[in-house]
Design a protein around this motif. Structure first.
Motif, PDB file in Angstrom:
ATOM      1  N   ALA A 236      -0.738  -0.254  -8.670  1.00 15.61           N
ATOM      2  CA  ALA A 236       0.466  -0.697  -9.082  1.00 15.61           C
ATOM      3  C   ALA A 236       1.097  -1.219  -7.663  1.00 15.61           C
ATOM      4  O   ALA A 236       1.756  -2.052  -7.519  1.00 15.61           O
ATOM      5  CB  ALA A 236       1.210   0.212  -9.785  1.00 15.61           C
ATOM      6  N   GLU A 237       0.944  -0.293  -6.499  1.00 14.23           N
ATOM      7  CA  GLU A 237       1.245  -0.798  -5.278  1.00 14.23           C
ATOM      8  C   GLU A 237       0.906  -2.049  -4.896  1.00 14.23           C
ATOM      9  O   GLU A 237       1.702  -2.563  -4.267  1.00 14.23           O
ATOM     10  CB  GLU A 237       1.037   0.411  -4.392  1.00 14.23           C
ATOM     11  N   LYS A 238      -0.412  -2.347  -4.970  1.00 13.90           N
ATOM     12  CA  LYS A 238      -1.096  -3.494  -4.555  1.00 13.90           C
ATOM     13  C   LYS A 238      -0.449  -4.702  -5.192  1.00 13.90           C
ATOM     14  O   LYS A 238      -0.121  -5.770  -4.544  1.00 13.90           O
ATOM     15  CB  LYS A 238      -2.582  -3.476  -4.714  1.00 13.90           C
ATOM     16  N   VAL A 239      -0.080  -4.722  -6.377  1.00 11.51           N
ATOM     17  CA  VAL A 239       0.516  -5.671  -7.338  1.00 11.51           C
ATOM     18  C   VAL A 239       1.784  -5.950  -6.926  1.00 11.51           C
ATOM     19  O   VAL A 239       2.239  -7.298  -6.566  1.00 11.51           O
ATOM     20  CB  VAL A 239       0.522  -5.180  -8.805  1.00 11.51           C
ATOM     21  N   LEU A 240       2.592  -4.952  -6.635  1.00 10.83           N
ATOM     22  CA  LEU A 240       4.047  -5.046  -6.069  1.00 10.83           C
ATOM     23  C   LEU A 240       4.188  -5.563  -4.685  1.00 10.83           C
ATOM     24  O   LEU A 240       4.932  -6.305  -4.550  1.00 10.83           O
ATOM     25  CB  LEU A 240       4.599  -3.668  -6.060  1.00 10.83           C
ATOM     26  N   GLN A 241       3.116  -5.235  -3.622  1.00  7.78           N
ATOM     27  CA  GLN A 241       2.862  -5.604  -2.411  1.00  7.78           C
ATOM     28  C   GLN A 241       2.718  -7.336  -2.326  1.00  7.78           C
ATOM     29  O   GLN A 241       3.232  -8.129  -1.900  1.00  7.78           O
ATOM     30  CB  GLN A 241       1.985  -4.891  -1.487  1.00  7.78           C
ATOM     31  N   ASP A 242       1.917  -7.573  -3.313  1.00  7.19           N
ATOM     32  CA  ASP A 242       1.645  -9.124  -3.718  1.00  7.19           C
ATOM     33  C   ASP A 242       2.823  -9.847  -3.996  1.00  7.19           C
ATOM     34  O   ASP A 242       3.142 -11.045  -3.525  1.00  7.19           O
ATOM     35  CB  ASP A 242       0.514  -9.292  -4.657  1.00  7.19           C
ATOM     36  N   PHE A 243       3.520  -9.140  -4.980  1.00 10.06           N
ATOM     37  CA  PHE A 243       4.801  -9.782  -5.429  1.00 10.06           C
ATOM     38  C   PHE A 243       5.778  -9.979  -4.091  1.00 10.06           C
ATOM     39  O   PHE A 243       6.470 -10.951  -4.195  1.00 10.06           O
ATOM     40  CB  PHE A 243       5.614  -8.793  -6.238  1.00 10.06           C
ATOM     41  N   ALA A 244       5.892  -9.142  -3.114  1.00  8.51           N
ATOM     42  CA  ALA A 244       6.771  -9.044  -2.019  1.00  8.51           C
ATOM     43  C   ALA A 244       6.290 -10.109  -1.148  1.00  8.51           C
ATOM     44  O   ALA A 244       7.195 -11.080  -0.750  1.00  8.51           O
ATOM     45  CB  ALA A 244       6.788  -7.839  -1.194  1.00  8.51           C
ATOM     46  N   ARG A 245       5.035 -10.259  -0.940  1.00  6.91           N
ATOM     47  CA  ARG A 245       4.579 -11.229   0.019  1.00  6.91           C
ATOM     48  C   ARG A 245       4.802 -12.810  -0.671  1.00  6.91           C
ATOM     49  O   ARG A 245       5.215 -13.670   0.080  1.00  6.91           O
ATOM     50  CB  ARG A 245       3.049 -11.364   0.037  1.00  6.91           C
ATOM     51  N   ARG A 246       4.494 -12.802  -1.819  1.00  5.62           N
ATOM     52  CA  ARG A 246       4.790 -14.218  -2.728  1.00  5.62           C
ATOM     53  C   ARG A 246       6.227 -14.455  -2.763  1.00  5.62           C
ATOM     54  O   ARG A 246       6.562 -15.650  -2.948  1.00  5.62           O
ATOM     55  CB  ARG A 246       4.124 -14.255  -4.032  1.00  5.62           C
ATOM     56  N   ASN A 247       7.233 -13.637  -2.627  1.00  7.06           N
ATOM     57  CA  ASN A 247       8.366 -13.724  -2.847  1.00  7.06           C
ATOM     58  C   ASN A 247       9.176 -14.030  -1.528  1.00  7.06           C
ATOM     59  O   ASN A 247      10.484 -14.005  -1.271  1.00  7.06           O
ATOM     60  CB  ASN A 247       9.249 -12.542  -3.420  1.00  7.06           C
ATOM     61  N   GLY A 248       8.445 -14.028  -0.435  1.00  9.14           N
ATOM     62  CA  GLY A 248       8.974 -14.250   1.156  1.00  9.14           C
ATOM     63  C   GLY A 248       9.459 -12.899   1.577  1.00  9.14           C
ATOM     64  O   GLY A 248      10.295 -13.258   2.770  1.00  9.14           O
ATOM     65  N   LYS A 249       8.986 -11.824   1.111  1.00 10.63           N
ATOM     66  CA  LYS A 249       9.449 -10.563   1.690  1.00 10.63           C
ATOM     67  C   LYS A 249       8.850  -9.998   2.763  1.00 10.63           C
ATOM     68  O   LYS A 249       8.898  -9.095   3.329  1.00 10.63           O
ATOM     69  CB  LYS A 249       9.611  -9.414   0.613  1.00 10.63           C
TER      70      LYS A 249
END
Length: 393
Positions: A236-249
């Motif tokens: 779950a952490e990896k998916v959320l980290q990918d969300f952050a990267r693709r969201n420009g965070k």
């Protein structure tokens, strides 16, 4: 941190999540076409029965259609004693939807959202093409029931993913857009049917967009909420980290805390019976069942009656069943059912902006809800860096 806190860090509804939800929302158009399929391909044109004298003095009746309409009625002569088969095919589809909901929902809870979603979508595409190529009514009716089964399972998981990819503050938005797009799909199906009159060509045409969307769906990740609820916090952490990267965070490092009842001997064996045995779930299940009943009553009660109208079936207005609304009693029933369902929806925690538990153990833990509510409130009011500094002190 908690899951909701992590969503606020990586973006509750960032650009990446908007693109993922857009794919799921567009699938509603495909699902709407499959649900309303029988309305157009089951059209019954005007016809007359003619008596024909055969050798030996026997009489037989032949059917002559007055209009050049391509439908399962004209191809397999589903009139008079055979007319019930049109409605039967439509009913079998929704029987399949019911079975699909019951089977694929629990399977997605145990196996995962993404595999069940992709398998059911893939099989629905194959079976829908089977409907277009069916050589006889029996195989057509069987294929429609199987399409309904896959459609019911896929639609359920599709809706769940549109919720679980985003923060809870956007659940109402994604849910509303999803259902609105289904209504748009009904209108688009009528438009497509206006230009494609051959029922087999129509069946093929409305299935092709689903093939394109399937390839986009392959790239969707597993639900981080499902991973978290299963105790698979690292994934779950990896998916959320990918969300952050693709969201420009940028690169975000986060650590989700373990939830009670998801690891070791504490893991509970949740099942379908929990919906009636658990006090809180029992109440919410009754509310949601009534709300869904109200939606289905109005939605399908109007659209499925369009095939009985004597006007142009392909006009969008006709698809919303004006004939039904001419009578005051059905209109009042629909109205009162909808209002009462909306009122009952106020009993659900989301409508009061309350935190939603991820496990059954959390559902019965008031202490958890107080902690979660405080954390989300603090995160919304204070910068993350300031709050971390205060915690370290």
């Amino acid at each position: 941190m908690d899951l909701e806190e992590a969503f606020q860090l990586v973006g509750e509804f960032g650009g990446h999540q908007k693109r993922m939800v857009a794919v799921l929302v567009l699938l509603q158009i495909y699902m709407a076409c499959q649900c309303m399929f029988i309305v157009l391909i089951g059209a019954v044109p005007e016809y007359q029965m003619e008596a024909v004298t055969q050798q030996g003095g026997d009489f037989t009746q032949t059917v002559t259609f007055k209009q050049d309409v391509s439908s399962i009625v004209t191809e397999w002569y589903l009139v008079k004693e055979e007319a019930y088969k049109v409605s039967l095919a439509g009913s079998l589809f929704f029987v399949g939807v019911l079975v699909g909901n019951v089977l694929f929902g629990p399977m997605s809870d145990k196996i995962g959202r993404k595999p069940i979603f992709l398998i059911s979508l893939f099989l629905e595409l194959l079976l829908a093409y089977g409907s277009a190529l069916a050589p006889n009514y029996e195989l057509f009716a069987l294929s429609r029931m199987m399409v309904g089964m896959m459609n019911g399972g896929m639609a359920l998981v599709c809706f769940i993913l549109s919720q679980e990819y985003v923060g809870k503050a956007y659940w109402a938005l994604t849910g509303t857009i999803t259902n609105m797009t289904f209504a748009v799909g009904i209108a688009l199906f009528a438009l497509i049917g206006y230009y494609i009159r051959s029922w087999r060509n129509l069946a093929t045409a409305v299935n092709c967009p689903g093939v394109l969307l399937f390839f986009f769906c392959i790239m969707l990740p597993e639900s981080p909420r499902w991973l978290y609820s299963q105790g698979r916090t690292a994934q779950a952490e990896k998916v959320l980290q990918d969300f952050a990267r693709r969201n420009g965070k940028g690169s975000v490092i986060l650590k989700l805390r373990k939830t009670p009842g998801t690891t070791g001997s504490e893991k509970s064996s949740a099942g379908l019976l929990q919906l009636v045995s658990h006090r809180v779930l029992r109440c919410r299940t009754v509310v949601l069942m009534y709300v869904w009943y109200a939606c289905s009553l109005v939605y399908y009660g109007l659209t499925m009656n369009a095939s009985d109208d004597k006007g142009n079936l392909y006009l969008t207005v006709a698809m919303y069943g004006l004939k039904v609304l001419n009578a005051s009693m059905p209109f009042m029933v629909f109205c009162l059912t909808g209002v009462s369902a909306g009122a009952m929806g106020l009993l659900l925690p989301e409508t009061f902006n309350k935190p939603v538990a991820e496990t059954l153990e959390e559902l019965s833990a008031p202490a958890y809800q107080r902690i979660l509510d405080t954390q989300v409130h603090l995160l919304a009011d204070e910068p993350l860096s300031k709050r971390r500094g205060s915690e370290s002190e």
